[in-house]
Scaffold this active site. Sequence first.
Site, PDB file in Angstrom:
ATOM      1  N   SER A 149      58.058  81.497   8.827  1.00 42.93           N
ATOM      2  CA  SER A 149      56.642  81.604   9.386  1.00 42.93           C
ATOM      3  C   SER A 149      55.516  81.297   8.722  1.00 42.93           C
ATOM      4  CB  SER A 149      56.856  83.039   9.210  1.00 42.93           C
ATOM      5  OG  SER A 149      55.738  84.084  10.353  1.00 42.93           O
ATOM      6  N   ASP A 244      58.795  81.774  21.413  1.00 41.48           N
ATOM      7  CA  ASP A 244      58.293  82.765  19.949  1.00 41.48           C
ATOM      8  C   ASP A 244      57.121  81.896  20.018  1.00 41.48           C
ATOM      9  OD1 ASP A 244      57.245  83.072  18.065  1.00 41.48           O
ATOM     10  OD2 ASP A 244      58.599  82.100  16.290  1.00 41.48           O
ATOM     11  N   HIS A 274      61.116  85.454  17.051  1.00 44.71           N
ATOM     12  CA  HIS A 274      60.374  84.965  15.881  1.00 44.71           C
ATOM     13  C   HIS A 274      60.709  86.263  14.881  1.00 44.71           C
ATOM     14  CE1 HIS A 274      56.776  83.578  13.209  1.00 44.71           C
ATOM     15  NE2 HIS A 274      57.036  85.024  12.529  1.00 44.71           N
TER      16      HIS A 274
END
Length: 308
Positions: A149, A244, A274
Site C-alpha cells: 500500500s 480494490d 486491500h
Amino acid sequence: MDYEQLIDAETWAFIRRTNDCYPADTAERSVPEQREIYNAMARSFLAPRPDVVETEDRQVNGVPVRIYIAGDPTRTVMYCHGGGFVVGGLESHDDVCAEICAQTGYRVVAVDYRLAPEHMHPAMFDDAWAAFEWILSEYEGGIVLSGDSAGANLCAAVAHHARGRTDRILGQVLIYGAFGGDVNAGSYLEHAKAPMLTRDEILFYQGVRCKDGKVPQGDPTYAPLQDGDFSGLPATILISADCDPVRDDSRDYRDRILAAGGKAHWINEEGLVHGYLRARHSVGRARDSFERISLAIEALGQEIWPYD
C-alpha cells in the site's frame, strides 16, 4: 458491484473480523486514537515469529528500523509498511517481515518512517531514502525493495530516486500499491465502495500528507506514476487485489515500465481486498498470494526472472 459473488466466505470472515475492531465513530476520533485502534486490530491478527528469526531494533540515519535475520543472509530486503501514511509501524507488520525473512533467508530491514499529519511530504520519502542509504553503507550484496500500500509507494519512489546513484537494487515487489493513479477512472470508480478501502478514504490519505491538502504534481517522490521517465528501473513485480480501488495503479505502473523497455510483471489476485496480507493465515487465496510474494522476493534476490 456484487461483492457477495466476487469475494469468498473466508475473505468475508476476514473482512468482518477486521471491521469488528473498529468502533462506529473511528473516523471522527483523533489521529492518535485511530492509530491505537489500528494497532489493536493489527495485534489481533499477529502471528508468532518463526523460531529461526532474530531481530534487532536500531536507529539508522535518524530513522527507527527493525532488522530480521535468519542464518547468514547474502541479500537484504527493505520493507516499508502500509497504512495510508497515517497509521502502522514496526509492530503492525512485524509478523509479515519475520515470515519474509524466514521464507527467503534474506535479511529484512523494516522502516518506521514518519507519519502524517504530524509530518508532511516529503518526510516519509526522506526516511525511506535515509534507511536505504544506511543499508547501502552497512551491508554488502543486492537489495530487494518491498512494501504494501503506502509502503509500496515509498519503495517505488526510492527505486526511481536511486537511478544513477546505485546499481545494487535487484528488484522490487510491490503489494497493492497506491502509486498516484487517476482517481476519476478505472478501478477507483469500479471499486469506489470496496470493502476494506474506499475511494473517499484514498482521497483523504492523498491529501493528509500534503501542506494545505495540495497534492504535488510531477513529483515521483510523492506519487511514482507522476514520473515522466520510467527507464532504468529495477525488475518489478506488482501484486494487486482485484476488489480494490488502487488495483489499476499496479497495472499502469507495469505498463509504464514495459513501455520504457524495462522488466515488469503484474499479478492481480481475484477475490481479494486491500490489506489481505493479514489474512494469509486464515484465507486460502491470501495464503497462496503471500507464497507468490515470498517466492518473488526470493527470485529477484537471486536475479531470477520467472515470468518470461
